[in-house]
Enzyme design. Structure first.
Site, PDB file in Angstrom:
ATOM      1  N   TRP A 176      -5.962 -71.188  47.664  1.00 44.77           N
ATOM      2  CA  TRP A 176      -6.075 -70.702  46.885  1.00 44.77           C
ATOM      3  C   TRP A 176      -4.639 -70.243  46.688  1.00 44.77           C
ATOM      4  CZ3 TRP A 176     -10.721 -67.355  46.264  1.00 44.77           C
ATOM      5  CH2 TRP A 176     -11.530 -67.502  46.056  1.00 44.77           C
ATOM      6  N   TYR A 186      -4.334 -78.784  47.492  1.00 42.35           N
ATOM      7  CA  TYR A 186      -6.026 -78.342  47.650  1.00 42.35           C
ATOM      8  C   TYR A 186      -5.343 -76.597  48.059  1.00 42.35           C
ATOM      9  CZ  TYR A 186     -10.395 -75.303  48.571  1.00 42.35           C
ATOM     10  OH  TYR A 186     -11.361 -74.593  48.252  1.00 42.35           O
TER      11      TYR A 186
HETATM   12  N1  LIG Z   1     -12.966 -61.235  53.470  1.00 42.08           N
HETATM   13  C1  LIG Z   1     -12.530 -62.502  52.813  1.00 42.08           C
HETATM   14  N2  LIG Z   1     -13.164 -62.934  52.350  1.00 42.08           N
HETATM   15  C2  LIG Z   1     -13.386 -63.785  52.018  1.00 42.08           C
HETATM   16  C3  LIG Z   1     -12.522 -64.973  51.647  1.00 42.08           C
HETATM   17  C4  LIG Z   1     -12.208 -64.648  53.095  1.00 42.08           C
HETATM   18  O1  LIG Z   1     -10.692 -65.694  53.515  1.00 42.08           O
HETATM   19  N3  LIG Z   1     -11.865 -63.542  54.030  1.00 42.08           N
HETATM   20  N4  LIG Z   1     -13.356 -65.973  51.518  1.00 42.08           N
HETATM   21  C5  LIG Z   1     -13.580 -66.322  50.147  1.00 42.08           C
HETATM   22  C6  LIG Z   1     -14.298 -67.766  49.986  1.00 42.08           C
HETATM   23  S1  LIG Z   1     -12.408 -68.845  49.899  1.00 42.08           S
HETATM   24  C7  LIG Z   1     -15.303 -68.170  50.513  1.00 42.08           C
HETATM   25  S2  LIG Z   1     -15.487 -69.941  50.009  1.00 42.08           S
HETATM   26  C8  LIG Z   1     -16.496 -67.100  51.409  1.00 42.08           C
HETATM   27  C9  LIG Z   1     -17.249 -68.025  51.483  1.00 42.08           C
HETATM   28  O2  LIG Z   1     -18.325 -66.922  51.903  1.00 42.08           O
HETATM   29  P1  LIG Z   1     -19.534 -68.022  52.550  1.00 42.08           P
HETATM   30  O3  LIG Z   1     -19.280 -69.059  53.010  1.00 42.08           O
HETATM   31  O4  LIG Z   1     -20.809 -67.083  52.739  1.00 42.08           O
HETATM   32  O5  LIG Z   1     -18.505 -66.658  54.469  1.00 42.08           O
HETATM   33  P2  LIG Z   1     -18.807 -67.235  56.358  1.00 42.08           P
HETATM   34  O6  LIG Z   1     -18.107 -65.405  56.648  1.00 42.08           O
HETATM   35  O7  LIG Z   1     -17.444 -68.444  56.216  1.00 42.08           O
HETATM   36  O8  LIG Z   1     -20.116 -67.049  56.509  1.00 42.08           O
HETATM   37  C10 LIG Z   1     -21.586 -66.305  56.658  1.00 42.08           C
HETATM   38  C11 LIG Z   1     -21.520 -66.333  57.619  1.00 42.08           C
HETATM   39  O9  LIG Z   1     -23.140 -66.761  57.890  1.00 42.08           O
HETATM   40  C12 LIG Z   1     -23.262 -67.050  59.243  1.00 42.08           C
HETATM   41  N5  LIG Z   1     -23.750 -67.695  59.194  1.00 42.08           N
HETATM   42  C13 LIG Z   1     -22.739 -68.893  60.082  1.00 42.08           C
HETATM   43  N6  LIG Z   1     -23.561 -70.714  60.264  1.00 42.08           N
HETATM   44  C14 LIG Z   1     -24.682 -69.614  60.169  1.00 42.08           C
HETATM   45  C15 LIG Z   1     -26.292 -70.626  60.754  1.00 42.08           C
HETATM   46  O10 LIG Z   1     -25.592 -71.831  60.650  1.00 42.08           O
HETATM   47  N7  LIG Z   1     -27.249 -70.257  59.905  1.00 42.08           N
HETATM   48  C16 LIG Z   1     -27.211 -69.027  59.598  1.00 42.08           C
HETATM   49  N8  LIG Z   1     -28.337 -68.491  58.790  1.00 42.08           N
HETATM   50  N9  LIG Z   1     -26.103 -68.050  59.452  1.00 42.08           N
HETATM   51  C17 LIG Z   1     -24.604 -68.911  59.667  1.00 42.08           C
HETATM   52  C18 LIG Z   1     -22.205 -66.400  59.670  1.00 42.08           C
HETATM   53  O11 LIG Z   1     -22.867 -65.137  60.618  1.00 42.08           O
HETATM   54  C19 LIG Z   1     -21.442 -65.858  58.760  1.00 42.08           C
HETATM   55  O12 LIG Z   1     -20.170 -64.381  58.735  1.00 42.08           O
HETATM   56  O13 LIG Z   1     -16.000 -66.693  50.890  1.00 42.08           O
HETATM   57  C20 LIG Z   1     -14.806 -65.446  50.734  1.00 42.08           C
HETATM   58  N10 LIG Z   1     -14.626 -64.158  51.007  1.00 42.08           N
HETATM   59  N1  LIG Z   2     -13.453 -74.024  60.061  1.00 46.02           N
HETATM   60  C1  LIG Z   2     -13.053 -73.244  59.051  1.00 46.02           C
HETATM   61  N2  LIG Z   2     -12.475 -74.015  58.197  1.00 46.02           N
HETATM   62  C2  LIG Z   2     -12.295 -73.483  57.075  1.00 46.02           C
HETATM   63  C3  LIG Z   2     -13.537 -72.616  56.136  1.00 46.02           C
HETATM   64  C4  LIG Z   2     -14.580 -72.527  57.173  1.00 46.02           C
HETATM   65  O1  LIG Z   2     -15.661 -71.482  56.909  1.00 46.02           O
HETATM   66  N3  LIG Z   2     -14.186 -72.709  58.681  1.00 46.02           N
HETATM   67  N4  LIG Z   2     -13.454 -72.382  55.284  1.00 46.02           N
HETATM   68  C5  LIG Z   2     -12.614 -72.858  54.567  1.00 46.02           C
HETATM   69  C6  LIG Z   2     -13.200 -72.626  52.489  1.00 46.02           C
HETATM   70  S1  LIG Z   2     -14.119 -72.056  52.204  1.00 46.02           S
HETATM   71  C7  LIG Z   2     -11.291 -72.592  52.425  1.00 46.02           C
HETATM   72  S2  LIG Z   2     -11.961 -72.190  50.962  1.00 46.02           S
HETATM   73  C8  LIG Z   2     -10.431 -73.470  52.524  1.00 46.02           C
HETATM   74  C9  LIG Z   2      -8.883 -71.860  52.439  1.00 46.02           C
HETATM   75  O2  LIG Z   2      -8.230 -72.600  52.755  1.00 46.02           O
HETATM   76  P1  LIG Z   2      -6.547 -72.468  51.820  1.00 46.02           P
HETATM   77  O3  LIG Z   2      -7.166 -71.878  49.889  1.00 46.02           O
HETATM   78  O4  LIG Z   2      -5.508 -73.773  51.940  1.00 46.02           O
HETATM   79  O5  LIG Z   2      -5.910 -71.144  52.278  1.00 46.02           O
HETATM   80  P2  LIG Z   2      -5.129 -70.510  52.244  1.00 46.02           P
HETATM   81  O6  LIG Z   2      -4.986 -69.625  53.281  1.00 46.02           O
HETATM   82  O7  LIG Z   2      -5.633 -68.869  51.035  1.00 46.02           O
HETATM   83  O8  LIG Z   2      -3.648 -70.760  51.379  1.00 46.02           O
HETATM   84  C10 LIG Z   2      -2.970 -70.653  50.409  1.00 46.02           C
HETATM   85  C11 LIG Z   2      -1.600 -71.031  50.757  1.00 46.02           C
HETATM   86  O9  LIG Z   2      -0.686 -70.736  49.429  1.00 46.02           O
HETATM   87  C12 LIG Z   2       0.015 -69.916  49.528  1.00 46.02           C
HETATM   88  N5  LIG Z   2       0.618 -68.958  48.246  1.00 46.02           N
HETATM   89  C13 LIG Z   2       0.325 -68.219  47.810  1.00 46.02           C
HETATM   90  N6  LIG Z   2       0.619 -68.007  46.428  1.00 46.02           N
HETATM   91  C14 LIG Z   2       1.541 -69.047  46.113  1.00 46.02           C
HETATM   92  C15 LIG Z   2       1.871 -69.653  45.230  1.00 46.02           C
HETATM   93  O10 LIG Z   2       1.974 -68.947  43.620  1.00 46.02           O
HETATM   94  N7  LIG Z   2       2.450 -70.867  44.897  1.00 46.02           N
HETATM   95  C16 LIG Z   2       2.843 -71.622  46.170  1.00 46.02           C
HETATM   96  N8  LIG Z   2       3.317 -72.965  46.165  1.00 46.02           N
HETATM   97  N9  LIG Z   2       1.533 -71.140  47.327  1.00 46.02           N
HETATM   98  C17 LIG Z   2       1.494 -69.867  47.060  1.00 46.02           C
HETATM   99  C18 LIG Z   2      -0.358 -68.903  50.692  1.00 46.02           C
HETATM  100  O11 LIG Z   2       1.108 -68.618  51.429  1.00 46.02           O
HETATM  101  C19 LIG Z   2      -1.279 -69.778  51.365  1.00 46.02           C
HETATM  102  O12 LIG Z   2      -0.078 -70.548  52.432  1.00 46.02           O
HETATM  103  O13 LIG Z   2     -10.790 -73.080  54.467  1.00 46.02           O
HETATM  104  C20 LIG Z   2     -11.662 -74.004  54.543  1.00 46.02           C
HETATM  105  N10 LIG Z   2     -11.657 -73.626  56.415  1.00 46.02           N
HETATM  106 MO   LIG Z   3     -14.058 -71.386  50.073  1.00 45.02          MO
END
Ligand SMILES: Nc1nc2c(c(=O)[nH]1)N[C@H]1C(S)=C(S)[C@@H](COP(=O)(O)OP(=O)(O)OC[C@H]3O[C@@H](n4cnc5c(=O)[nH]c(N)nc54)[C@H](O)[C@@H]3O)O[C@H]1N2
Ligand SMILES: Nc1nc2c(c(=O)[nH]1)N[C@H]1C(S)=C(S)[C@@H](COP(=O)(O)OP(=O)(O)OC[C@H]3O[C@@H](n4cnc5c(=O)[nH]c(N)nc54)[C@H](O)[C@@H]3O)O[C@H]1N2
Ligand SMILES: [Mo]
Length: 785
Positions: free
Chosen positions: A112, A110
Site C-alpha cells: 500500500w 506489492y
Molecule cells: N482500520 C483499517 N481499515 C482497513 C484496513 C486496515 O488495515 N485497517 N485495510 C484495508 C484493506 S487493504 C482492505 S482489503 C479492507 C479489507 O476488508 P475486509 O476483508 O472486509 O476486512 P476484514 O477486517 O479482514 O474482515 C471483515 C470481517 O469479516 C469477518 N469474517 C472473517 N471470516 C469470516 C467468515 O468466514 N464468515 C463471515 N461471515 N465473516 C467472516 C471478520 O469477523 C472480519 O471482522 O479493509 C481496509 N480497511
Molecule cells: N493474515 C492475513 N494477512 C493479510 C490480510 C488478512 O486479511 N489476513 N490482508 C491482506 C491485505 S487485504 C493487504 S492489502 C495486505 C497489506 O499489506 P501491505 O500493503 O504490504 O502492508 P502495509 O503495512 O501497508 O505496507 C506498506 C509499507 O510501505 C511502507 N511505505 C509507506 N510509504 C512509503 C513510501 O513512500 N515509499 C516506500 N518505499 N515505502 C513506503 C510502509 O512503511 C510499509 O512498510 O496484507 C494482507 N495480509
Molecule cells: Mo487489502
C-alpha cells in the site's frame, strides 16, 4: 486550514502544524464528518526510533557478495553513504540482467505504500524497472485476489461491481433488509487507497439505524456491525458461509419463493445449481438442516431468514474477507446466486454487493472521474505471478502452476526489488517466507522504517514519508484533489523513492528516459497540468497549478450520477448485456467448468477447507483464528504510533477469546498467551469477550513480525524446524497457510487458520522490532568490521 500544511493519507486528509521543536500535530480536514482514529498514529510515527537513518547493507552481502543466504533477517547491517549504496545496487541490477535476463528481477513489490499520486512507490519502481528492460511482475491483490479473477467470469467485470455498487443513499432510502456476510465493519471504513476526504460510511450507518433497516449480521464477530442498528446476529462457524447460503437457496427453491422469471431472463445455469441443491447427482440435499449441521446456525433460523429475504427489498453483501480464505470463490458465487434467486439484482438497494464496510469508497456516491497518475511505461517481460504465490516462486523456480485456465512456469528470480510494501506483514506462513527469502542473490528494499521486510533485505534504502515531500493526492471517489505540501525536512538521510531511482537510472545510463528531465515538483506540475487540460477540454473550469497549489486543494466536480452495471442490465439485458460469454449472469460458468479444477467447479459448491481435513491439524488445533484487518492502524503501517500501541497488551498484539475458551485453558484477561499450530506460534495479550462465537479467536494483522532468533549459530540458515518458530509480538501470519484459494484465482487465504492457545508461563521475551537492528559503521570511516 490556515497555518496548516495540507496533506492526505489512505485514512483521510489532514493538516499538519509544525511546532517550534519540529514536533507535529495533526488536524483532520474540516470537511471530514468522521475523521479516522488512525490519524493518531502519525505524530509519533514520523521520527520513531525505527526510522531507517542511512543506507544500510547486510554485512554478509557486503563481505561475500550476492548469493543465497539463510541468515537474512538475522545479521547486522553496515551503514554506507548514498553514493556507495547506489553504486552497489546499480552494479547488481546490471549484473543480474546481463547474466540472467530481466525476468530474473522480481519487481512486483506489492503493498500500500502511502497516498500521493507522484511518489506512489510501486508506480515509481515499475517505471524505473521498465526503463532498464523490465521485470517479473505480480497480478491482482491480497485484498481481492479471488474476486478479481472470478467476477469477470460471472458478471463480466470485477471493477464495475465494486466501483458502481448501489450507493449508500440509495440503500438508506430503499433497502429493508441487509444480509451482511462479514458485517459492515466500522473499523475498516476509514481506509481507501489514496484516501477519502469526507468519510461518509459512519453517517450512512447512523442513517440505517435511524431508518430501522433490518440487519442480519452473519459473522463470527459481533463487532462487525456497530451497536444501535436493528441487528440480528448469526454467529456462524468461520468458513462455512457457503453452507448457510446453500441452505437459504434450498429453502427459497423448496418453498417456491425464488424469482423464476428473473432467473430465466437474466441468468444462465440455475438448472445446475438447482440439481446440486437437491442432490440429484450425489444424494446430498443441501437444505436448511444440512446447512445447520455445518455452519452452526439452527435450521429454523435459516428458514426464517430465507423467508424474510424473499419478502423484503434485500441487499446481500459479502465483505472481501470471505474471499480471503480457501475456496474463497465460493461465498462470492453463492451470494450472487442467492441474490439472483431473489430477483432483485439491479433494483435500487437490492441484489448483490461486495465490500460494503471493506473499503471507505464502496457505496460512496462521490465523483468517479480519473485523478492524475504517473505513467509506468511498458514492461517487456511477460512473466508474472498471481501476487500471493511469491514464496512458491522463490522456492520452486521452474515449477508449473495453474491460473485462470492457463498453465504457467515460475521464473528463476535472482534479485527482488521492493518499494512500498511489507511482505513480512502481508504474506502467509512467514517462517516459510523466510526460507523463500533466503533463495535470491540479492534483495533490495526501499523503506522509511526498519520493518521486518527491511531486516530481511541485503540493501535497505531509507525513504521519506509523505510529510517530507511534495505531492498531489486523492482517492478513487474522492471529493477533493489535495496539494500535499512538505511539512518537515527529510528524517535522517532519507530520500524520495523518485530520487533514489533517478540515481540508479543515472548509473545505468537511462536517466533521461526515467526522469524526462523533470524534478519532483516539475513532475507534479506536469501531471496536474495534463490532467487539468483534459478536464478543461471537456468543459470543466479547473484552476491552474499555481492557484491549486496555493489553495491546497481543489474540489472535484460531481460525478455522472450513480448508475450501476446491474441497473442498466436489468433495464434491457439485450441492449446492455454483461461481458460474459452468455451476456447474462453466469450461475453456472461453462468456462470455469471447462478448466476442470476440483477446487473450483462450474457453479458454487460447499468445499470443506483442507485446513480442517488435513489431519491431525483439526484435532490438535481446535480453535478458529480470524486474522482480520486491525482497527488501530493500516496493516503494519505506523505500528509504533500511539493508537496502535495503546491497544497492545504487555507490548503484544491483543488476541480476543471467548471467556469459556479462556477458562478451559486457565487464561485470564491480560495474560500473555502463545497462539500456535504446526506452522509456528506467536505471543499475544489475552482479551476476553463474549462478542465472538465460542471456539473462535481473533488476532488482527499488522504487528511487526519479530521472530525469536532460533539459533544465532545456525549458519546454514535453515531457521526453525517447521512449527518451532515464534514471533514474540503477535503477527498472525506465522499461523496462516501459504496455499491458494484455488487453482482458478490463486488468491491468498490469510483470513483463517486453525490454532490452539495456551498461557505463556515464562518471562515473555522482549521485543526487538521496536528498535533498529544491529548497525555498524563502514570500515575505514572511524569504525571497524
Ligand atoms: N482500520 C483499517 N481499515 C482497513 C484496513 C486496515 O488495515 N485497517 N485495510 C484495508 C484493506 S487493504 C482492505 S482489503 C479492507 C479489507 O476488508 P475486509 O476483508 O472486509 O476486512 P476484514 O477486517 O479482514 O474482515 C471483515 C470481517 O469479516 C469477518 N469474517 C472473517 N471470516 C469470516 C467468515 O468466514 N464468515 C463471515 N461471515 N465473516 C467472516 C471478520 O469477523 C472480519 O471482522 O479493509 C481496509 N480497511
Ligand atoms: N493474515 C492475513 N494477512 C493479510 C490480510 C488478512 O486479511 N489476513 N490482508 C491482506 C491485505 S487485504 C493487504 S492489502 C495486505 C497489506 O499489506 P501491505 O500493503 O504490504 O502492508 P502495509 O503495512 O501497508 O505496507 C506498506 C509499507 O510501505 C511502507 N511505505 C509507506 N510509504 C512509503 C513510501 O513512500 N515509499 C516506500 N518505499 N515505502 C513506503 C510502509 O512503511 C510499509 O512498510 O496484507 C494482507 N495480509
Ligand atoms: Mo487489502
Amino acid at each position: 486550514m490556515t497555518g496548516l500544511r495540507p496533506t492526505t493519507s489512505h485514512w483521510g486528509a489532514y493538516g499538519v502544524r509544525v511546532g517550534p521543536d519540529g514536533g507535529i500535530t495533526v488536524v483532520p480536514h474540516p470537511d471530514d464528518p468522521a475523521p479516522s482514529p488512525l490519524l493518531g498514529n502519525v505524530p509519533g510515527g514520523l521520527r520513531h526510533p525505527t526510522r531507517v537513518a542511512r543506507p544500510a547493507v547486510r554485512r554478509g552481502w557486503l563481505e561475500h557478495g550476492p548469493g543465497p543466504a539463510g541468515t537474512r533477517g538475522r545479521e547486522e547491517f553496515v551503514e554506507l553513504d548514498w553514493d556507495e549504496a547506489l553504486d552497489l545496487v546499480a552494479a547488481e541490477l546490471d549484473r543480474v540482467r546481463r547474466e540472467h535476463g530481466n525476468q530474473a528481477i522480481f519487481g512486483g513489490s506489492y503493498g500500500w505504500a502511502s497516498a500521493g499520486r507522484f511518489h506512489h512507490a510501486q508506480s515509481q519502481l515499475h517505471r524505473f524497472l521498465n526503463t532498464i528492460g523490465g521485470f517479473t511482475s505480480s497480478r491482482n491483490s491480497y485484498s481481492l485476489g479471488t474476486s478479481l479473477v472470478l467476477l469477470p467470469h460471472l458478471v463480466g467485470s470485477a471493477d464495475e461491481v465494486l466501483r458502481a455498487a448501489s450507493s449508500w443513499p440509495t440503500i438508506v432510502e430503499n433497502t429493508e433488509l441487509i444480509v451482511a456476510f462479514g458485517g459492515i465493519p466500522a473499523k475498516n471504513v476509514f481506509v481507501t487507497p489514496g484516501g477519502v476526504t469526507r468519510h461518509g460510511t459512519p453517517g450512512y450507518l447512523a442513517a440505517l439505524a435511524a431508518s430501522r433497516v433490518e440487519m442480519a449480521l452473519v459473522s463470527p464477530l459481533r463487532a462487525d456491525l456497530p451497536d444501535g442498528l436493528d441487528t440480528r446476529w448469526y454467529p456462524i462457524v468461520p468458513a462455512t458461509d457457503v453452507a448457510l447460503m446453500l441452505g437459504l437457496a434450498h429453502t427459497l427453491a423448496a418453498e417456491d419463493r425464488h424469482d423464476r422469471a428473473f432467473l430465466d431472463r437474466y441468468t444462465v445455469g440455475f438448472g445446475e445449481v438447482e440439481s446440486y441443491l437437491l442432490g440429484r447427482a450425489d444424494g446430498v440435499v443441501r437444505d436448511a438442516a444440512w446447512a445447520a449441521s455445518i455452519c452452526g446456525i439452527p435450521a429454523a433460523d435459516i428458514v426464517g431468514l430465507a423467508r424474510r429475504m424473499a419478502a423484503r427489498r434485500t441487499l446481500i453483501t459479502v465483505t472481501w474477507s470471505l474471499q480471503r480464505i480457501e475456496h474463497g470463490e465460493q461465498p462470492v458465487w453463492a451470494a450472487l446466486t442467492l441474490a439472483a434467486m431473489l430477483g432483485q439484482i439491479g433494483l435500487p438497494g437490492g441484489g448483490f454487493g461486495h465490500g460494503y464496510g471493506s473499503m471507505g469508497d464502496v457505496g460512496d456516491p462521490g465523483p468517479t472521474g480519473r485523478i492524475p497518475y504517473l505513467p509506468q511505461g511498458r514492461n517487456p517481460v511477460s512473466a508474472f505471478i498471481p501476487v500471493a504465490r511469491i514464496a512458491d516462486m522463490l522456492l520452486h523456480p521452474g515449477a508449473r502452476y495453474d491460473y485462470d485456465g492457463d498453465r504457467y512456469t515460475y521464473p528463476d528470480i535472482r534479485l527482488v526489488h521492493w518499494a512500498g510494501g511489507n511482505p513480512f506483514h502481508h504474506h502467509q506462513d512467514l517462517f516459510r517466507l523466510r526460507r523463500a527469502f533466503a533463495r535470491p542473490d540479492t534483495i533490495i528494499v526501499h523503506e522509511p522504517y526498519w520493518t521486518s521486510t527491511a531486516r530481511h533485505a541485503d540493501v535497505v534504502l531509507p525513504v521519506t514519508t509523505t510529510l517530507e515531500r511534495e505531492d498531489i493526492g486523492g482517492g478513487r471517489r474522492d471529493t477533493h484533489l489535495h496539494a500535499m505540501h512538505r511539512a518537515v525536512a527529510p528524517v535522517g538521510a532519507a530520500r524520495d523513492d523518485y530520487d533514489i531511482l533517478a540515481g540508479l537510472a543515472g548509473r545505468l545510463g537511462v536517466v533521461d528516459a526515467f526522469t524526462e528531465g523533470r524534478d519532483a515538483r516539475g513532475w507534479i506540475e506536469h501531471l496536474y497540468t495534463a490532467w487539468r487540460a483534459d478536464l478543461v477540454r471537456r468543459g470543466t473550469d479547473v484552476p491552474a497549478f499555481e492557484e491549486f497549489w496555493a489553495a491546497g486543494e481543489y474540489r472535484l466536480p460531481g460525478g455522472p450520477g450513480h448508475h450501476t452495471l446491474f441497473e442498466r442490465f436489468r433495464a434491457d439485458p439485450d441492449a446492455h448485456p454483461l461481458a460474459t460469454p452468455s451476456g447474462r449472469i453466469e450461475l453456472f460458468s461453462a468456462t470455469v467448468a471447462s478448466f476442470g479444477y476440483p477446487d473450483c467447479p462450474g457453479h458454487p459448491v460447499w468445499l470443506e477447507p483442507t485446513e480442517w481435513t488435513g489431519a491431525p491439524r483439526a484435532a490438535a488445533y481446535p480453535l478458529h483464528l480470524i486474522a482480520n484487518q486491525p482497527g488501530t492502524r493500516l496493516h503494519s503501517q505506523l505500528d509504533g504510533g500511539a493508537v496502535s500501541q495503546a491497544a497492545k497488551i504487555a507490548g503484544r498484539e491483543a488476541v480476543r477469546l471467548h471467556p469459556a475458551d479462556a477458562a478451559a485453558r486457565g487464561i485470564a484477561a491480560g495474560d500473555v498467551v502463545r497462539v500456535f499450530n504446526d506452522r509456528g506460534g506467536c505471543l499475544a495479550g489475552a482479551v476476553l469477550t463474549d462478542e465472538l462465537r465460542p471456539g473462535v479467536v481473533q488476532l488482527p494483522t499488522g504487528a511487526w513480525f519479530d521472530p525469536l532468533d532460533e539459533d544465532p549459530a545456525d549458519e546454514h540458515g535453515e531457521g526453525s524446524p517447521p512449527g518451532a518458530g515464534l514471533c514474540v509480538h503477535g503477527n498472525p501470519n506465522v499461523l496462516t497457510a501459504d496455499v491458494p484459494t484455488s487453482r482458478l484465482s490463486q488468491g491468498c487465504v490469510g483470513q483463517h487458520a486453525l490454532v490452539e492457545v495456551e498461557r505463556w508461563t515464562d518471562e515473555p521475551p522482549r521485543l526487538t522490532v521496536d528498535a533498529p537492528p544491529r548497525l555498524v559503521p563502514r570500515p575505514g570511516r572511524g569504525g571497524t568490521l
